[in-house]
Design a protein around this motif. Structure first.
Motif, PDB file in Angstrom:
ATOM      1  N   ASP A  69       0.755  -1.083  -0.089  1.00  0.00           N
ATOM      2  CA  ASP A  69       0.099   0.013  -0.042  1.00  0.00           C
ATOM      3  C   ASP A  69       0.848   1.376   0.146  1.00  0.00           C
ATOM      4  OD1 ASP A  69      -2.096  -1.540  -0.160  1.00  0.00           O
ATOM      5  OD2 ASP A  69      -2.752  -1.331   2.180  1.00  0.00           O
ATOM      6  N   ILE A  70       2.046   1.329   0.659  1.00  0.00           N
ATOM      7  CA  ILE A  70       2.919   2.417   0.844  1.00  0.00           C
ATOM      8  C   ILE A  70       3.363   2.658  -0.450  1.00  0.00           C
ATOM      9  CG2 ILE A  70       4.676   3.364   1.992  1.00  0.00           C
ATOM     10  CD1 ILE A  70       3.777   1.828   4.733  1.00  0.00           C
ATOM     11  N   LEU A  71       4.060   1.408  -1.236  1.00  0.00           N
ATOM     12  CA  LEU A  71       4.814   1.689  -2.526  1.00  0.00           C
ATOM     13  C   LEU A  71       3.663   2.316  -3.428  1.00  0.00           C
ATOM     14  CD1 LEU A  71       6.539  -1.645  -2.533  1.00  0.00           C
ATOM     15  CD2 LEU A  71       7.551   0.494  -2.256  1.00  0.00           C
ATOM     16  N   ARG A  72       2.514   1.757  -3.500  1.00  0.00           N
ATOM     17  CA  ARG A  72       1.457   2.169  -4.302  1.00  0.00           C
ATOM     18  C   ARG A  72       1.178   3.566  -4.162  1.00  0.00           C
ATOM     19  NH1 ARG A  72      -2.514  -0.811  -3.297  1.00  0.00           N
ATOM     20  NH2 ARG A  72      -1.519  -2.892  -3.832  1.00  0.00           N
ATOM     21  N   LEU A  73       0.895   4.016  -2.957  1.00  0.00           N
ATOM     22  CA  LEU A  73       0.531   5.294  -2.618  1.00  0.00           C
ATOM     23  C   LEU A  73       1.676   6.381  -3.046  1.00  0.00           C
ATOM     24  CD1 LEU A  73      -1.859   6.691  -1.135  1.00  0.00           C
ATOM     25  CD2 LEU A  73      -0.503   6.379   0.973  1.00  0.00           C
ATOM     26  N   ASN A  74       3.032   5.914  -3.018  1.00  0.00           N
ATOM     27  CA  ASN A  74       3.820   6.834  -3.134  1.00  0.00           C
ATOM     28  C   ASN A  74       4.535   6.876  -4.493  1.00  0.00           C
ATOM     29  OD1 ASN A  74       4.282   8.448  -0.490  1.00  0.00           O
ATOM     30  ND2 ASN A  74       4.327   6.415   0.131  1.00  0.00           N
ATOM     31  N   SER A  75       3.947   5.849  -5.366  1.00  0.00           N
ATOM     32  CA  SER A  75       4.420   5.460  -6.507  1.00  0.00           C
ATOM     33  C   SER A  75       5.906   5.188  -6.635  1.00  0.00           C
ATOM     34  CB  SER A  75       4.436   6.665  -7.627  1.00  0.00           C
ATOM     35  OG  SER A  75       2.984   7.305  -7.757  1.00  0.00           O
ATOM     36  N   LEU A  76       6.418   4.326  -5.475  1.00  0.00           N
ATOM     37  CA  LEU A  76       7.727   3.961  -5.776  1.00  0.00           C
ATOM     38  C   LEU A  76       7.743   2.668  -6.272  1.00  0.00           C
ATOM     39  CD1 LEU A  76       8.427   4.558  -1.756  1.00  0.00           C
ATOM     40  CD2 LEU A  76       9.111   5.681  -3.963  1.00  0.00           C
ATOM     41  N   PRO A  77       8.671   2.391  -6.929  1.00  0.00           N
ATOM     42  CA  PRO A  77       9.097   0.934  -7.891  1.00  0.00           C
ATOM     43  C   PRO A  77       9.332  -0.144  -7.103  1.00  0.00           C
ATOM     44  CG  PRO A  77      10.947   2.520  -8.295  1.00  0.00           C
ATOM     45  CD  PRO A  77      10.053   3.217  -7.296  1.00  0.00           C
ATOM     46  N   ASN A  78      10.025   0.205  -5.927  1.00  0.00           N
ATOM     47  CA  ASN A  78      10.217  -1.106  -5.001  1.00  0.00           C
ATOM     48  C   ASN A  78      10.691  -0.337  -3.622  1.00  0.00           C
ATOM     49  OD1 ASN A  78      13.150  -0.135  -5.540  1.00  0.00           O
ATOM     50  ND2 ASN A  78      13.195  -1.709  -6.782  1.00  0.00           N
ATOM     51  N   ALA A  79      11.009  -1.228  -2.767  1.00  0.00           N
ATOM     52  CA  ALA A  79      11.384  -0.738  -1.294  1.00  0.00           C
ATOM     53  C   ALA A  79      12.710  -0.134  -1.302  1.00  0.00           C
ATOM     54  CB  ALA A  79      11.453  -1.805  -0.351  1.00  0.00           C
ATOM     55  N   SER A  80      13.726  -0.447  -2.172  1.00  0.00           N
ATOM     56  CA  SER A  80      14.908   0.210  -2.065  1.00  0.00           C
ATOM     57  C   SER A  80      15.031   1.715  -2.785  1.00  0.00           C
ATOM     58  CB  SER A  80      16.062  -0.527  -2.870  1.00  0.00           C
ATOM     59  OG  SER A  80      15.590  -0.695  -4.469  1.00  0.00           O
ATOM     60  N   ALA A  81      13.838   2.017  -3.192  1.00  0.00           N
ATOM     61  CA  ALA A  81      13.767   3.364  -3.814  1.00  0.00           C
ATOM     62  C   ALA A  81      13.458   4.642  -2.756  1.00  0.00           C
ATOM     63  CB  ALA A  81      12.513   3.660  -4.933  1.00  0.00           C
ATOM     64  N   LEU A  82      13.236   3.993  -1.539  1.00  0.00           N
ATOM     65  CA  LEU A  82      12.968   4.838  -0.590  1.00  0.00           C
ATOM     66  C   LEU A  82      14.509   5.826  -0.112  1.00  0.00           C
ATOM     67  CD1 LEU A  82      10.873   5.329   1.483  1.00  0.00           C
ATOM     68  CD2 LEU A  82      11.752   3.731   3.126  1.00  0.00           C
ATOM     69  N   GLN A  83      14.180   7.035  -0.057  1.00  0.00           N
ATOM     70  CA  GLN A  83      15.478   8.013   0.240  1.00  0.00           C
ATOM     71  C   GLN A  83      15.450   8.370   1.552  1.00  0.00           C
ATOM     72  OE1 GLN A  83      17.926   8.579  -1.884  1.00  0.00           O
ATOM     73  NE2 GLN A  83      17.105   7.134  -3.276  1.00  0.00           N
ATOM     74  N   MET A  84      16.744   8.663   2.489  1.00  0.00           N
ATOM     75  CA  MET A  84      16.808   9.048   3.575  1.00  0.00           C
ATOM     76  C   MET A  84      16.234  10.549   3.538  1.00  0.00           C
ATOM     77  SD  MET A  84      19.678   9.108   6.385  1.00  0.00           S
ATOM     78  CE  MET A  84      20.824  10.196   5.026  1.00  0.00           C
ATOM     79  N   GLY A  85      15.405  11.215   4.445  1.00  0.00           N
ATOM     80  CA  GLY A  85      15.169  12.404   4.636  1.00  0.00           C
ATOM     81  C   GLY A  85      13.947  12.760   3.868  1.00  0.00           C
ATOM     82  N   SER A  86      13.307  11.779   2.920  1.00  0.00           N
ATOM     83  CA  SER A  86      12.074  12.196   2.175  1.00  0.00           C
ATOM     84  C   SER A  86      10.794  12.099   3.062  1.00  0.00           C
ATOM     85  CB  SER A  86      12.199  11.460   0.840  1.00  0.00           C
ATOM     86  OG  SER A  86      12.190   9.922   1.131  1.00  0.00           O
ATOM     87  N   GLU A  87       9.755  12.586   2.605  1.00  0.00           N
ATOM     88  CA  GLU A  87       8.636  12.535   3.248  1.00  0.00           C
ATOM     89  C   GLU A  87       7.766  11.518   2.483  1.00  0.00           C
ATOM     90  OE1 GLU A  87       6.945  16.322   4.241  1.00  0.00           O
ATOM     91  OE2 GLU A  87       8.385  16.709   5.936  1.00  0.00           O
ATOM     92  N   ILE A  88       7.247  10.539   3.080  1.00  0.00           N
ATOM     93  CA  ILE A  88       6.298   9.678   2.363  1.00  0.00           C
ATOM     94  C   ILE A  88       4.845   9.432   3.079  1.00  0.00           C
ATOM     95  CG2 ILE A  88       8.045   8.059   1.431  1.00  0.00           C
ATOM     96  CD1 ILE A  88       7.297   6.157   3.516  1.00  0.00           C
ATOM     97  N   ALA A  89       3.880   9.314   2.072  1.00  0.00           N
ATOM     98  CA  ALA A  89       2.633   9.191   2.618  1.00  0.00           C
ATOM     99  C   ALA A  89       2.311   7.732   3.024  1.00  0.00           C
ATOM    100  CB  ALA A  89       1.407   9.581   1.583  1.00  0.00           C
ATOM    101  N   VAL A  90       1.824   7.701   4.375  1.00  0.00           N
ATOM    102  CA  VAL A  90       1.512   6.301   4.807  1.00  0.00           C
ATOM    103  C   VAL A  90       0.018   6.265   5.221  1.00  0.00           C
ATOM    104  CG1 VAL A  90       1.976   4.741   6.755  1.00  0.00           C
ATOM    105  CG2 VAL A  90       4.019   6.077   5.693  1.00  0.00           C
ATOM    106  N   PRO A  91      -0.730   5.262   4.763  1.00  0.00           N
ATOM    107  CA  PRO A  91      -2.202   5.023   5.146  1.00  0.00           C
ATOM    108  C   PRO A  91      -2.471   5.106   6.553  1.00  0.00           C
ATOM    109  CG  PRO A  91      -1.360   3.306   3.685  1.00  0.00           C
ATOM    110  CD  PRO A  91      -0.149   3.967   4.223  1.00  0.00           C
TER     111      PRO A  91
END
Length: 129
Positions: free
Chosen positions: A104-126
């Motif tokens: 759900d978090i990947l789809r909500l933030n349009s991330l291709p996979n979990a390794s695309a998560l960047q330190m310091g970025s703000e993501i939307a979480v349901p």
């Protein structure tokens, strides 16, 4: 001016032998259709093209409805050093399925996979209740 002469002598027509019908043996039937290698490749290519067109035409599609959908309730989380998407999902939905929460978090933030998560970025979480 030119002229054409006809020979009407009776001797020429009398010399000709009479015509008789002669039985002709049956002609052999032609062999069945045989495709060359190039012909087989062409038939295969056309078949694949037709199947591809049918899949595109009759495949799954989305349909817009008259009523708007309900947006999920979300909160914003800042990714800190050492945070993983699995930990963020576990914090957001402690009693639920973590794998579906990660999806759900990947789809909500349009991330291709979990390794695309960047330190310091703000993501939307349901928000789960």
């Amino acid at each position: 001016m030119s002229s054409i002469a006809f020979d009407h002598s009776p001797s020429r027509t009398a010399v000709r032998p009479p015509r008789h019908l002669v039985a002709v043996p049956d002609l052999p039937t032609p062999p069945a259709l045989r495709l060359t290698r190039r012909g087989k490749a062409f038939v295969l290519g056309v078949s694949i093209a037709i199947i591809a067109v049918l899949v595109v035409l009759f495949g799954s599609s989305s349909l817009a409805g008259d009523t708007p959908g309900v947006a999920p309730q979300t909160t914003t989380v800042t990714v800190l050093p050492g945070h993983t998407l699995w930990e963020i999902a576990a914090d957001a939905n402690p009693n639920g399925d973590i794998r579906s929460t990660v999806d759900d978090i990947l789809r909500l933030n349009s991330l291709p996979n979990a390794s695309a998560l960047q330190m310091g970025s703000e993501i939307a979480v349901p928000v789960y209740h």
